[in-house]
Design a protein around this motif. Structure first.
Motif, PDB file in Angstrom:
ATOM      1  N   ARG A   1      -3.410   4.014  15.281  1.00  0.00           N
ATOM      2  CA  ARG A   1      -4.698   3.432  15.673  1.00  0.00           C
ATOM      3  C   ARG A   1      -4.431   2.055  16.260  1.00  0.00           C
ATOM      4  O   ARG A   1      -3.622   1.282  15.744  1.00  0.00           O
ATOM      5  CB  ARG A   1      -5.636   3.349  14.473  1.00  0.00           C
ATOM      6  N   GLU A   2      -5.131   1.759  17.318  1.00  0.00           N
ATOM      7  CA  GLU A   2      -4.932   0.531  18.074  1.00  0.00           C
ATOM      8  C   GLU A   2      -5.087  -0.737  17.241  1.00  0.00           C
ATOM      9  O   GLU A   2      -4.409  -1.745  17.481  1.00  0.00           O
ATOM     10  CB  GLU A   2      -5.958   0.521  19.210  1.00  0.00           C
ATOM     11  N   GLU A   3      -5.956  -0.727  16.229  1.00  0.00           N
ATOM     12  CA  GLU A   3      -6.225  -1.936  15.454  1.00  0.00           C
ATOM     13  C   GLU A   3      -5.112  -2.296  14.458  1.00  0.00           C
ATOM     14  O   GLU A   3      -5.065  -3.407  13.949  1.00  0.00           O
ATOM     15  CB  GLU A   3      -7.577  -1.856  14.745  1.00  0.00           C
ATOM     16  N   PHE A   4      -4.190  -1.365  14.210  1.00  0.00           N
ATOM     17  CA  PHE A   4      -3.069  -1.686  13.323  1.00  0.00           C
ATOM     18  C   PHE A   4      -2.064  -2.565  14.053  1.00  0.00           C
ATOM     19  O   PHE A   4      -1.671  -2.270  15.187  1.00  0.00           O
ATOM     20  CB  PHE A   4      -2.380  -0.418  12.817  1.00  0.00           C
ATOM     21  N   LEU A   5      -1.626  -3.646  13.395  1.00  0.00           N
ATOM     22  CA  LEU A   5      -0.699  -4.608  13.993  1.00  0.00           C
ATOM     23  C   LEU A   5       0.636  -4.681  13.264  1.00  0.00           C
ATOM     24  O   LEU A   5       1.621  -5.147  13.828  1.00  0.00           O
ATOM     25  CB  LEU A   5      -1.335  -6.004  13.998  1.00  0.00           C
ATOM     26  N   VAL A   6       0.658  -4.258  11.987  1.00  0.00           N
ATOM     27  CA  VAL A   6       1.835  -4.411  11.135  1.00  0.00           C
ATOM     28  C   VAL A   6       2.003  -3.152  10.286  1.00  0.00           C
ATOM     29  O   VAL A   6       1.015  -2.591   9.804  1.00  0.00           O
ATOM     30  CB  VAL A   6       1.683  -5.622  10.173  1.00  0.00           C
ATOM     31  N   GLU A   7       3.258  -2.746  10.096  1.00  0.00           N
ATOM     32  CA  GLU A   7       3.595  -1.687   9.144  1.00  0.00           C
ATOM     33  C   GLU A   7       4.856  -2.120   8.425  1.00  0.00           C
ATOM     34  O   GLU A   7       5.777  -2.657   9.052  1.00  0.00           O
ATOM     35  CB  GLU A   7       3.801  -0.350   9.847  1.00  0.00           C
ATOM     36  N   VAL A   8       4.915  -1.902   7.106  1.00  0.00           N
ATOM     37  CA  VAL A   8       6.059  -2.335   6.307  1.00  0.00           C
ATOM     38  C   VAL A   8       6.454  -1.221   5.349  1.00  0.00           C
ATOM     39  O   VAL A   8       5.579  -0.620   4.703  1.00  0.00           O
ATOM     40  CB  VAL A   8       5.742  -3.611   5.482  1.00  0.00           C
ATOM     41  N   GLU A   9       7.754  -0.961   5.258  1.00  0.00           N
ATOM     42  CA  GLU A   9       8.260  -0.038   4.250  1.00  0.00           C
ATOM     43  C   GLU A   9       9.322  -0.758   3.437  1.00  0.00           C
ATOM     44  O   GLU A   9       9.964  -1.700   3.919  1.00  0.00           O
ATOM     45  CB  GLU A   9       8.811   1.239   4.879  1.00  0.00           C
ATOM     46  N   ALA A  10       9.497  -0.322   2.189  1.00  0.00           N
ATOM     47  CA  ALA A  10      10.399  -1.024   1.285  1.00  0.00           C
ATOM     48  C   ALA A  10      11.317  -0.053   0.551  1.00  0.00           C
ATOM     49  O   ALA A  10      10.946   1.094   0.305  1.00  0.00           O
ATOM     50  CB  ALA A  10       9.596  -1.826   0.264  1.00  0.00           C
ATOM     51  N   THR A  11      12.485  -0.563   0.197  1.00  0.00           N
ATOM     52  CA  THR A  11      13.389   0.104  -0.726  1.00  0.00           C
ATOM     53  C   THR A  11      13.570  -0.843  -1.899  1.00  0.00           C
ATOM     54  O   THR A  11      13.869  -2.028  -1.707  1.00  0.00           O
ATOM     55  CB  THR A  11      14.754   0.394  -0.069  1.00  0.00           C
ATOM     56  N   ALA A  12      13.366  -0.317  -3.086  1.00  0.00           N
ATOM     57  CA  ALA A  12      13.531  -1.118  -4.305  1.00  0.00           C
ATOM     58  C   ALA A  12      14.560  -0.439  -5.197  1.00  0.00           C
ATOM     59  O   ALA A  12      14.725   0.788  -5.148  1.00  0.00           O
ATOM     60  CB  ALA A  12      12.194  -1.250  -5.039  1.00  0.00           C
ATOM     61  N   ALA A  13      15.242  -1.232  -5.998  1.00  0.00           N
ATOM     62  CA  ALA A  13      16.233  -0.710  -6.938  1.00  0.00           C
ATOM     63  C   ALA A  13      16.173  -1.505  -8.226  1.00  0.00           C
ATOM     64  O   ALA A  13      16.015  -2.726  -8.193  1.00  0.00           O
ATOM     65  CB  ALA A  13      17.631  -0.786  -6.336  1.00  0.00           C
ATOM     66  N   ARG A  14      16.291  -0.795  -9.332  1.00  0.00           N
ATOM     67  CA  ARG A  14      16.296  -1.454 -10.638  1.00  0.00           C
ATOM     68  C   ARG A  14      17.323  -0.758 -11.514  1.00  0.00           C
ATOM     69  O   ARG A  14      17.384   0.453 -11.572  1.00  0.00           O
ATOM     70  CB  ARG A  14      14.930  -1.392 -11.293  1.00  0.00           C
ATOM     71  N   ARG A  15      18.110  -1.561 -12.200  1.00  0.00           N
ATOM     72  CA  ARG A  15      19.084  -1.022 -13.135  1.00  0.00           C
ATOM     73  C   ARG A  15      18.380  -0.320 -14.277  1.00  0.00           C
ATOM     74  O   ARG A  15      17.384  -0.823 -14.789  1.00  0.00           O
ATOM     75  CB  ARG A  15      19.925  -2.158 -13.700  1.00  0.00           C
ATOM     76  N   THR A  16      18.888   0.846 -14.641  1.00  0.00           N
ATOM     77  CA  THR A  16      18.260   1.589 -15.745  1.00  0.00           C
ATOM     78  C   THR A  16      18.771   1.138 -17.080  1.00  0.00           C
ATOM     79  O   THR A  16      19.785   0.501 -17.194  1.00  0.00           O
ATOM     80  CB  THR A  16      18.535   3.093 -15.582  1.00  0.00           C
TER      81      THR A  16
END
Length: 129
Positions: free
Chosen positions: A114-129
């Motif tokens: 859609r034209e009104e979207f200006l930003v998209e962000v994806e993430a990778t997270a990691a945590r020790r178990t």
């Protein structure tokens, strides 16, 4: 938790990010889909900064469901529709991560669904178990 990788024999990062991270063995990973600047009520604010805030709100909510938070992010991939949005996005990123440096990619793209979207962000997270 992860070790920062900024080798001295390559150019330093252009901003507040790391060239790489080493995640220790045994860590759990969460990968998010790209999150757009849209609220739960389907409202899309004007401006890259306001949309970036909503992207990080969504990422934070996804991580919370997995028992993690933004402190566990080790990599971000962000897309903006114009170079002028770089500074706004990076200000939100730096504030939301508390100045922590993570591996990061930032691209200028021709647009989103859609034209009104200006930003998209994806993430990778990691945590020790």
């Amino acid at each position: 938790m992860p070790a920062l990788a900024n080798p001295a024999n390559i150019h330093p990062p252009f901003g507040n990010y790391a060239h790489g991270f080493e995640v220790p063995a045994g860590a759990r990973f969460v990968l998010t889909s790209g999150q757009l600047g849209i609220g739960k009520n389907r409202a899309i604010p004007n401006g890259a900064e306001a949309q970036a805030e909503l992207c990080f709100d969504a990422i934070e909510a996804i991580l919370k469901e997995a028992g993690m938070d933004l402190a566990d992010v080790v990599h971000l991939r962000a897309y903006v529709t114009e170079r002028a949005a770089f500074a706004s996005y990076m200000a939100v990123r730096d504030r939301r991560l508390g100045g922590r440096r993570v591996a990061s990619t930032l691209l200028v793209v021709g647009g989103f669904t859609r034209e009104e979207f200006l930003v998209e962000v994806e993430a990778t997270a990691a945590r020790r178990t």
